[in-house]
Design an enzyme around this catalytic site. Sequence first.
Site, short mmCIF file in Angstrom:
data_model
loop_
_atom_site.label_atom_id
_atom_site.label_comp_id
_atom_site.label_asym_id
_atom_site.label_seq_id
_atom_site.Cartn_x
_atom_site.Cartn_y
_atom_site.Cartn_z
N LYS A 124 14.33 52.69 81.83
CA LYS A 124 13.36 52.69 82.95
C LYS A 124 12.15 53.55 82.62
CE LYS A 124 16.48 54.26 85.80
NZ LYS A 124 17.62 54.29 84.87
N THR A 125 12.38 54.76 82.15
CA THR A 125 11.26 55.65 81.81
C THR A 125 10.49 55.12 80.61
OG1 THR A 125 12.59 57.50 82.62
CG2 THR A 125 10.64 58.04 81.35
N GLU A 165 50.65 53.78 70.80
CA GLU A 165 49.45 53.03 70.41
C GLU A 165 49.83 51.66 69.86
OE1 GLU A 165 46.63 54.00 71.29
OE2 GLU A 165 47.20 56.03 71.85
N GLY A 220 18.33 50.90 87.74
CA GLY A 220 19.27 50.58 86.67
C GLY A 220 20.12 51.78 86.31
#
Length: 658
Positions: free
Chosen positions: A242-243, A460, A236
């Site tokens: 994940k960890t 902008e 991923g």
Amino acid sequence: MAENKKNTTPKKPKFNPYWIYGGIILALIAVQFFGSSNFNESAKISPSQFFEYLRNGDVDKVDIVNKREAKVYLTKDAEGKSVHEKSISQPFPFSSAKEANYSFEFGDLQNFENRIQETKNNSTISTVIKYKTESNPWGDLLFSLLPFVLLIGVWIFIMRRMSGGAGGGAGGQIFNIGKSKAKLFDENTKVKTSFKDVAGLEGAKEEVQEIVDFLKNPEKYTSLGGKIPKGALLVGSPGTGKTLLAKAVAGEAKVPFFSLSGSDFVEMFVGVGASRVRDLFKQAKEKSPSIIFIDEIDAIGRARGKNAMSGSNDERENTLNQLLTEMDGFGTNTNVIVLAATNRADILDKALMRAGRFDRQIFVDLPDIRERKEIFEVHLRPLKKAEGLDVTFLAKQTPGFSGADIANVCNEAALIAARNGKKAVDKQSFLDAVDRIVGGLEKKNKIITPDDKKAIAYHEAGHATVSWMLEHAAPLVKVTIVPRGQSLGAAWYLPEERLIVRPEQMLDEMCSALGGRAAEKVIFNRISTGALSDLEKVTKQARAMVTIYGLSEKVGNLTYYDSSGEQEYGFSKPYSEKTAELIDQEISSIIEEQYLRAIKLLEDNKDKLTELANVLLEKEVIFKDNLEKIFGKRAFEKDIQRDLEEIEDAKVAEAKEE
């Protein structure tokens, strides 16, 4: 009473081998000190004083030592004279030899001898001249051994530092450098993380929970003839959890859990990586059933043979070969499960990815709006929240954010609220935190000329106007001309989360991105370098449409995308020069078409564009409400809350059916 006496007895110091080394060094220094003649040093005189004493007949003997120093011994009569009372030699307590009364150094030996001979000829004296060579064997030995002692000491120090902690053995000796560096988590080590702390990730969490269940109740699966999977690979994007999933497995499994990184196998010594792999699996098999978790496995699992410049003895490849053998070889033990995590699965070796080694690949994707809401709820627990804080609103404002990003947003919001003196973290603090993470820190002290500020405002406002007019463009949230990070102005949008993207959606997004440059052209009839990031984004999108997704009619239903990554090392393009020209023409045609479309939209709404830019110049920051006052209600508005409720209802209905 006996126990109290025992407790008050002072502990004897433990024997240390360094005491022996210290004693030897002190003994050598003592020998050098007491063995030298400097302990009872004779009086110093000058050569002229010596020749005066020599002419007076006071000198009995002269010893010339090492051809550079003279030691003078007086006669017994001369020692009684008052002029020599301070030079009477006191013999060394442990020596019977008489010490010299005087000593001095001279220059040239030949001149010194000639002068003594001349003095003896002119006077009736019987002074004896002797030549001696003195040396200190212990001192010479010490100085000759000192360089070797230093070299050996430095070598031992470096080896200890390099192997420190390598195998967890006593002192981290050099012989333990091939031991595994994995941290062991077992029943004696409390890991507080559980599956309750992992929000979202339902699919990935379900598969990982099944692995834990395999280890807790293996008979449930083996009784039907099934086998416990040998490995699972978590794949991923960075920050998706994940960890964290691995930590939850360590907290829930209640079996020995070995955790280490892929880089822990890499060492400067040849063969150390393979040795550490062997030692790791040996420890895991001894404590089986057990789990091994290798984080960032791409450090050693990269595909072999891709780098032609590497030598024949590649340490990383040797480590990978040993890992492949341990995971599925002749002596494989099925009671050891290997978990691994990586965000670069495309570069891993095919032999590592096959079934039998990593039986499962668990994809950990970026969270959707419902999962982001759950993740927010987890990270909001320790915060002091304001009453009525809408978590669903926060989830809607953070599309594309990973779990780590959301944790960062919550932390930044708390810091911003504390900086502003608030007693609770409110909605505005979270919005400011999102702006801070996405755009960077505001630079209100940056000096901008009025002309530049006006150009930025129209740029902008052009983005905002075009996106408001187009059906598939992302709805606007906020526009600012306050410099933030590296940008002079910014517009925030809330993109729709799509699983598939159609050509008209990509074209509307490109047209919206070109609205800034188009506004400069329409209002000032000149363009500037302010559209660099917009042009980069548009060019990437157009190239992807033509070369990856096959959305160009002229090029056709072709893709030149290689998911395997094998073409990365090739020297030839997958298309001809004629096709390359066609691709370039198509990319340019798509971009120019959307640029002209943006100009047409802005020319038709030039008065509203000018009004919006003036509001932006006055307030510096405008929101969706300001656009609704000028343009009216947006016709293409979608109700995200309704979509979220529909997803929840579908989940409930599915659960009831099961």
